[in-house]
Scaffold this motif. Structure first.
Motif, short mmCIF file in Angstrom:
data_model
loop_
_atom_site.label_atom_id
_atom_site.label_comp_id
_atom_site.label_asym_id
_atom_site.label_seq_id
_atom_site.Cartn_x
_atom_site.Cartn_y
_atom_site.Cartn_z
N LEU A 128 0.83 -1.20 0.00
CA LEU A 128 0.00 0.00 0.00
C LEU A 128 0.87 1.26 0.00
CD1 LEU A 128 -2.79 -1.09 2.51
CD2 LEU A 128 -2.89 -1.06 0.00
N GLN A 129 1.94 1.25 0.76
CA GLN A 129 2.84 2.40 0.82
C GLN A 129 3.52 2.62 -0.53
OE1 GLN A 129 5.57 2.11 4.08
NE2 GLN A 129 6.62 4.02 3.61
N ALA A 130 3.92 1.53 -1.17
CA ALA A 130 4.64 1.64 -2.45
C ALA A 130 3.75 2.18 -3.56
CB ALA A 130 5.22 0.28 -2.84
N ILE A 131 2.53 1.67 -3.67
CA ILE A 131 1.68 2.14 -4.77
C ILE A 131 1.22 3.59 -4.52
CG2 ILE A 131 0.97 -0.18 -5.42
CD1 ILE A 131 -1.74 0.33 -4.12
N ASP A 132 1.10 3.98 -3.24
CA ASP A 132 0.77 5.38 -2.94
C ASP A 132 1.93 6.29 -3.34
OD1 ASP A 132 -0.93 7.45 -1.62
OD2 ASP A 132 0.78 7.57 -0.24
N LEU A 133 3.16 5.88 -3.01
CA LEU A 133 4.34 6.66 -3.39
C LEU A 133 4.45 6.76 -4.90
CD1 LEU A 133 7.84 6.34 -1.77
CD2 LEU A 133 7.62 6.39 -4.24
N TYR A 134 4.22 5.65 -5.58
CA TYR A 134 4.29 5.62 -7.05
C TYR A 134 3.30 6.61 -7.66
CZ TYR A 134 3.22 3.73 -11.73
OH TYR A 134 2.95 3.58 -13.08
N ARG A 135 2.07 6.56 -7.19
CA ARG A 135 1.04 7.44 -7.76
C ARG A 135 1.34 8.91 -7.49
NH1 ARG A 135 -3.43 3.25 -5.61
NH2 ARG A 135 -3.86 2.12 -7.56
N LYS A 136 1.78 9.23 -6.28
CA LYS A 136 2.02 10.63 -5.92
C LYS A 136 3.21 11.22 -6.66
CE LYS A 136 -0.07 10.59 -1.31
NZ LYS A 136 0.17 10.59 0.16
N ASN A 137 4.18 10.39 -7.03
CA ASN A 137 5.40 10.88 -7.65
C ASN A 137 5.47 10.59 -9.15
OD1 ASN A 137 7.31 11.82 -5.28
ND2 ASN A 137 6.26 9.97 -4.57
N PHE A 138 4.42 10.05 -9.71
CA PHE A 138 4.43 9.64 -11.12
C PHE A 138 4.63 10.84 -12.05
CE2 PHE A 138 2.43 8.81 -15.20
CZ PHE A 138 2.98 7.58 -15.54
N LYS A 139 5.54 10.67 -13.00
CA LYS A 139 5.79 11.69 -14.01
C LYS A 139 5.35 11.15 -15.37
CE LYS A 139 9.80 13.69 -11.66
NZ LYS A 139 11.27 13.97 -11.74
N PRO A 140 4.39 11.79 -16.02
CA PRO A 140 3.96 11.31 -17.35
C PRO A 140 5.14 11.20 -18.30
CG PRO A 140 2.48 13.00 -16.53
CD PRO A 140 3.65 12.97 -15.59
N SER A 141 5.08 10.21 -19.17
CA SER A 141 6.20 9.94 -20.07
C SER A 141 5.66 9.61 -21.46
CB SER A 141 7.01 8.75 -19.55
OG SER A 141 6.25 7.56 -19.65
N GLN A 142 6.57 9.32 -22.37
CA GLN A 142 6.17 8.89 -23.71
C GLN A 142 5.47 7.53 -23.66
OE1 GLN A 142 10.57 8.54 -24.65
NE2 GLN A 142 9.77 6.95 -26.02
N TYR A 143 5.69 6.80 -22.56
CA TYR A 143 5.11 5.47 -22.44
C TYR A 143 3.72 5.49 -21.81
CZ TYR A 143 10.17 4.72 -22.61
OH TYR A 143 11.49 4.77 -22.94
N LEU A 144 3.51 6.42 -20.87
CA LEU A 144 2.33 6.36 -20.02
C LEU A 144 1.99 7.76 -19.52
CD1 LEU A 144 0.78 3.79 -19.06
CD2 LEU A 144 2.17 3.85 -16.98
N GLN A 145 0.73 8.14 -19.64
CA GLN A 145 0.30 9.46 -19.17
C GLN A 145 -0.21 9.44 -17.74
OE1 GLN A 145 0.57 12.58 -20.86
NE2 GLN A 145 1.99 11.16 -21.87
N GLN A 146 -0.69 8.29 -17.30
CA GLN A 146 -1.23 8.14 -15.94
C GLN A 146 -0.57 6.93 -15.29
OE1 GLN A 146 -3.43 10.24 -14.56
NE2 GLN A 146 -3.74 11.46 -16.42
#
Length: 328
Positions: free
Chosen positions: A196-214
């Motif tokens: 739960l901690q990891a996926i929360d960190l991932y979502r909060k820090n996610f930077k859109p890229s050429q691969y994935l916008q969300q």
């Protein structure tokens, strides 16, 4: 239950009383049925020196199963990148993508997929390779993009669209996936503590890229589905015995189920194994639907990946079918 993608993780598990060839044949049958029931992808995990896991030559198994199926995506969950040269991985997966276009996934992990002695046998003096994981992921991206790092090309591989996933069970993997804007697959089927901690960190820090916008989160969980809760609990004792072997360091081939685990594991072994199995869903179709529905709602994941260590091949195929019916 909201619509969600669903997939399979396979370790080509070696079953007591059967051969490794039987395991490979079972993987093909599982993947063919998964394709028929709408599963999105079928992944193999790289492990070494484990008596009950035959997926050590991961890219070979991916090619074998891709060649026996037509539409389902096939890939790695994952390739343990510190065990390999990024160039060789780019060439292998470039070959697979060329043979089976639009169907190959490349999931990457930084763990050795083995004990330290085996890791040394694989890596030799290069035991610090895991510390270079972010750099090696970037090198792979360059090879696929055709940026010619050090003047070297990946042939085949260059110019191909091969989705890269970051796999992990830690906050470090979540940070890397977020920083690079890549999809993130968490090993909650055996390492649930930081999920739960990891996926929360991932979502909060996610930077859109050429691969994935969300941000995109895949969670791997254990699933044993059967006609009744009692039958599923019975079938799941094979998995529980397997995890007892992990906890004690005495691995065994996947054993047949037993009526009760009483007397098979100690209290301490049970507690340790059940902590690892926290995200496990055993039961009838209705029970699995209720429990998985709650899990998906609470976590907001985008995709579920089922790991199903079931002794009987017939029961395993049935479990995959029931899960598909739940999630369709």
């Amino acid at each position: 239950m909201a619509s969600i993608k669903y997939s399979v993780l396979d370790l080509a598990t070696v079953v007591e009383g059967h051969t490794i060839a039987d395991s490979f044949n079972a993987s093909v049958a599982n993947a063919q049925q998964a394709e028929a029931f709408g599963y999105t992808r079928y992944w193999f995990a790289e492990h070494h020196n484990m008596i009950n896991v035959a997926s050590s030559a991961t890219s070979l198994l991916i090619g074998h199963v891709a060649g026996k199926t037509s539409t389902i995506r096939v890939g790695s969950g994952g390739i343990m990148l510190p065990n390999h040269s990024p160039l060789v991985v780019a060439e292998q997966f470039g070959t697979l993508e060329t043979m089976y276009p639009g169907r190959i996934d490349l999931g990457l992990g930084r763990a050795p997929g083995s004990d330290q002695t085996t890791a040394y046998a694989i890596r030799g003096e290069n035991m610090g390779a895991a510390f270079h994981f972010p750099r090696d992921v970037q090198a792979l991206e360059h090879y696929f993009a055709g940026d010619h790092p050090n003047g070297v090309s990946a042939v085949p591989g260059e110019g191909l669209d091969i989705p890269i996933w970051i796999l992990g069970s830690s906050l470090d993997s979540a940070r890397l996936a977020a920083e690079k804007g890549l999809p993130y697959a968490f090993a909650s089927h055996f390492a649930p503590a930081l999920f739960l901690q990891a996926i929360d960190l991932y979502r909060k820090n996610f930077k859109p890229s050429q691969y994935l916008q969300q941000p995109y989160v895949l969670a791997c969980v254990n699933v044993v589905a059967a006609d009744t809760d009692e039958e599923a609990q019975y079938l799941a004792t094979s998995l529980q015995q397997l995890f007892k072997g992990i906890v004690t360091g005495r691995r065994q081939l996947l054993p047949p189920p037993v009526e009760s685990m009483e007397g098979i594991w100690s209290y301490q072994e049970r507690e340790a194994a059940m902590q690892m199995l926290a995200y496990s869903f055993f039961g009838s179709k209705q029970t699995v639907a209720n429990k998985l529905g709650d899990f998906i709602t609470r976590t907001g994941i985008n995709e579920i990946m089922a790991s199903s260590h079931i002794y009987s091949q017939e029961a395993r195929l049935k479990s995959y079918r029931l899960l598909a019916e739940v999630l369709q």
